[in-house]
Design an enzyme around this catalytic site. Structure first.
Site, PDB file in Angstrom:
ATOM      1  CE1 TYR A 144      -2.940   3.118   1.357  1.00 55.09           C
ATOM      2  CE2 TYR A 144      -2.001   2.746   3.541  1.00 55.09           C
ATOM      3  CZ  TYR A 144      -2.768   3.507   2.679  1.00 55.09           C
ATOM      4  OH  TYR A 144      -3.368   4.644   3.148  1.00 55.09           O
ATOM      5  CG  ASP A 229      -3.164  -2.812   7.865  1.00 54.86           C
ATOM      6  OD1 ASP A 229      -4.385  -3.033   7.970  1.00 54.86           O
ATOM      7  OD2 ASP A 229      -2.709  -1.713   7.491  1.00 54.86           O
ATOM      8  CB  ILE A 231      -7.461  -2.315   7.360  1.00 51.76           C
ATOM      9  CG1 ILE A 231      -8.444  -1.176   7.144  1.00 51.76           C
ATOM     10  CG2 ILE A 231      -6.620  -2.476   6.144  1.00 51.76           C
ATOM     11  CD1 ILE A 231      -7.769   0.181   6.881  1.00 51.76           C
ATOM     12  CE  LYS A 271      -9.107   1.278   3.243  1.00 55.54           C
ATOM     13  NZ  LYS A 271      -9.025   2.317   2.217  1.00 55.54           N
TER      14      LYS A 271
HETATM   15  C1  LIG Z   1      -3.593  -1.591   4.189  1.00 54.90           C
HETATM   16  C2  LIG Z   1      -4.093  -0.264   4.663  1.00 54.90           C
HETATM   17  N1  LIG Z   1      -3.763   0.162   5.890  1.00 54.90           N
HETATM   18  C3  LIG Z   1      -4.194   1.358   6.338  1.00 54.90           C
HETATM   19  C4  LIG Z   1      -4.978   2.189   5.564  1.00 54.90           C
HETATM   20  C5  LIG Z   1      -5.446   3.502   6.134  1.00 54.90           C
HETATM   21  O1  LIG Z   1      -6.792   3.402   6.530  1.00 54.90           O
HETATM   22  P1  LIG Z   1      -7.581   4.496   7.388  1.00 54.90           P
HETATM   23  O2  LIG Z   1      -8.554   5.151   6.438  1.00 54.90           O
HETATM   24  O3  LIG Z   1      -8.330   3.740   8.445  1.00 54.90           O
HETATM   25  O4  LIG Z   1      -6.612   5.454   7.937  1.00 54.90           O
HETATM   26  C6  LIG Z   1      -5.344   1.791   4.279  1.00 54.90           C
HETATM   27  C7  LIG Z   1      -6.154   2.659   3.421  1.00 54.90           C
HETATM   28  O5  LIG Z   1      -6.275   2.500   2.246  1.00 54.90           O
HETATM   29  C8  LIG Z   1      -4.887   0.524   3.819  1.00 54.90           C
HETATM   30  O6  LIG Z   1      -5.210   0.075   2.612  1.00 54.90           O
END
Ligand SMILES: Cc1ncc(COP(=O)(O)O)c(C=O)c1O
Length: 472
Positions: A144, A229, A231, A271
């Protein structure tokens, strides 16, 4: 007269990932007002299930009116609340939701949770807790693009890439981990840990049990941290199913050991629930020293009490969360299929994937040269001539030119169809421009890739590929 931080360029704002967003902002597609504008396919936003959240809000009006279940005002309570430990009701609801996403296979203790303003803040806070300036974290590529900003910019930490190859489906192998560690040592960097995204952004794939086992052995042998991570954990729409690092620790009976203290999970509602504007992130750590320090640091980016209250009400309604998770997954699966099929009609293949809000797309056969210059040239054509903002693999630090991340969940079905039509017209015109023999060569290459063995050799089981990798 200004700080070194202000003038250093490690923020990554000049990456093509962010430049593409700027180009989109200048000329955004709108069906009526700007039908020739750029379609935003570089933004990992989940806009597919807003109607579900909105209908919940229509049926449950108290939280938005600052009222409790007895219809009494809690405005003053929420307006004054500022304890950085977070609202207990929200933390309880969030850990239950995290467990539900993992099919109830693991449970989370709300006391190990730290709330911060989104996963962006979570990742930076973890760096502040686990690394000194100049220390390194190993990250599998492609990764990312925001990590350059989140992990490095203000903390002074470094990222050393674990170069994953298309030959192994961009999977993590023992040799790539060891190689990255050696590279860091060569650069005199102290390795403090490995950070993975599971499911992966940008690949849209989940880590296999084999990869997770490898990671646990690796961090244990080197005595370093592992940040997972997760998310995108609620976006897994088809098999293989998602395995959280917590499940691995539990199954290996490592939960009450030192290794568990070296593992930290990143989560956010940006997400899975599609709420990036609400800024709700969480660290889950088994090390109480990390929980305590991160809680103090969270003062710099708290989640507002109003948001915590609203989300505690939504997430504690298990009938709703169950329906939401399954319906959202179904919609993501449908969209994913639309994109994969649409691209296939233009002779473009995607890495097989089962999660996320994007596909990892192989356009290497469309490059004028097999270089990152060739990739940039193609990317510019796609942005300016085709009118699609997608993210080039180089912005994700991919070591092979020709790959692009294409998002599918931040637009309507009609817009996605239009994007696919634009791609088809572009590929057809490229084929026409090439002379006949050039065109035939292109088609031959494509059919070779789709009909026989594809570039990432996915006919081989992962285990077989692993053996190949480790034997090298
Ligand atoms: C893998 C990953 N980590 C962290 C984030 C950041 O997310 P947040 O909107 O909760 O700050 C993203 C956002 O695209 C992401 O894809």
């Amino acid at each position: 007269m200004l700080s070194a931080k202000l003038t250093c360029n490690s923020h990554g704002q000049d990456s093509s990932y962010f430049l593409g967003w700027e180009e989109y902002e200048k000329n955004p597609y709108d069906e009526i007002k700007n039908p020739k504008g750029i379609i935003q396919m570089g933004l990992a936003e989940n806009q597919l299930s807003f109607d579900l959240l909105e209908s919940w809000l229509v049926q449950n009006t108290q939280p938005m009116a600052f009222k409790n279940h007895n219809n009494q005002s809690i405005f003053k309570e929420l307006a004054l609340f500022q304890d950085y430990h977070g609202l207990p009701a929200f933390k309880n609801a969030l850990v239950k939701f995290m467990s539900e996403i993992r099919g109830g296979s693991v449970s989370f203790d709300p006391n190990n949770l730290v709330l911060t303003a989104g996963a962006t803040s979570v990742n930076e806070t973890l760096m502040f807790c686990l690394a000194n300036p100049g220390d390194a974290f190993l990250l599998p590529t492609p990764y990312y693009p925001g990590f350059d900003r989140d992990l490095k910019w203000r903390t002074g930490a470094e990222i050393v890439p674990i170069h994953c190859s298309s030959i192994y489906g961009f999977r993590i192998t023992k040799s790539t981990l060891e190689e990255a560690y050696k590279q860091a040592e060569k650069q005199n960097l102290k390795v403090q840990g490995v950070l993975v995204t599971n499911p992966s952004n940008p690949l849209g794939t989940t880590l296999s049990l084999h990869e997770l086992d490898l990671l646990v052995s690796f961090i244990s042998s080197k005595n370093i941290h592992l940040i997972s991570d997760e998310i995108y954990s609620g976006t897994v729409f088809s098999s293989p199913s998602f395995i959280s690092i917590m499940e691995v620790l539990k199954n290996k009976k490592l939960m009450n050991t030192e290794i568990a203290k070296q593992v930290h999970i990143v989560y956010s509602l940006s997400k899975d629930l599609g709420l990036p504007g609400f800024r709700i992130g969480a660290i889950y750590s088994n090390d109480e020293r990390v929980v305590s320090a991160a809680t103090k640091m969270s003062s710099f980016g708290l989640v507002s009490s109003q948001t915590q209250y609203l989300l505690s009400e939504i997430l504690s309604n298990q009938k709703f969360t169950k329906t939401y998770l399954s319906e959202n997954r179904r919609r993501l699966k449908e969209r994913h299929e639309m994109l994969v099929k649409g691209l296939k009609r233009s002779g473009i293949a995607c890495l097989p994937s089962n999660s996320g809000l994007f596909c990892w797309v192989d356009m290497s056969h469309l490059l004028s040269s097999n270089t990152f210059e060739g990739e940039m040239e193609l990317w510019k054509k796609i942005v300016y001539e085709v009118g699609l903002n997608i993210s080039p693999g180089s912005s994700c630090h991919c070591s092979e030119p020709g790959w692009f991340r294409v998002c599918f969940a931040n637009m309507s079905e009609e817009t996605l169809n239009l994007a696919m039509k634009r791609v088809k017209a572009f590929v057809d015109s490229m084929a026409k421009q090439n002379n006949n023999s050039g065109h035939q060569k292109l088609m031959k290459r494509n059919s070779r890739r789709t009909k026989s063995q594809p570039k990432w050799v996915f006919e081989l089981s992962f285990h077989q590929r692993q053996i190949l990798a480790d034997e090298r």
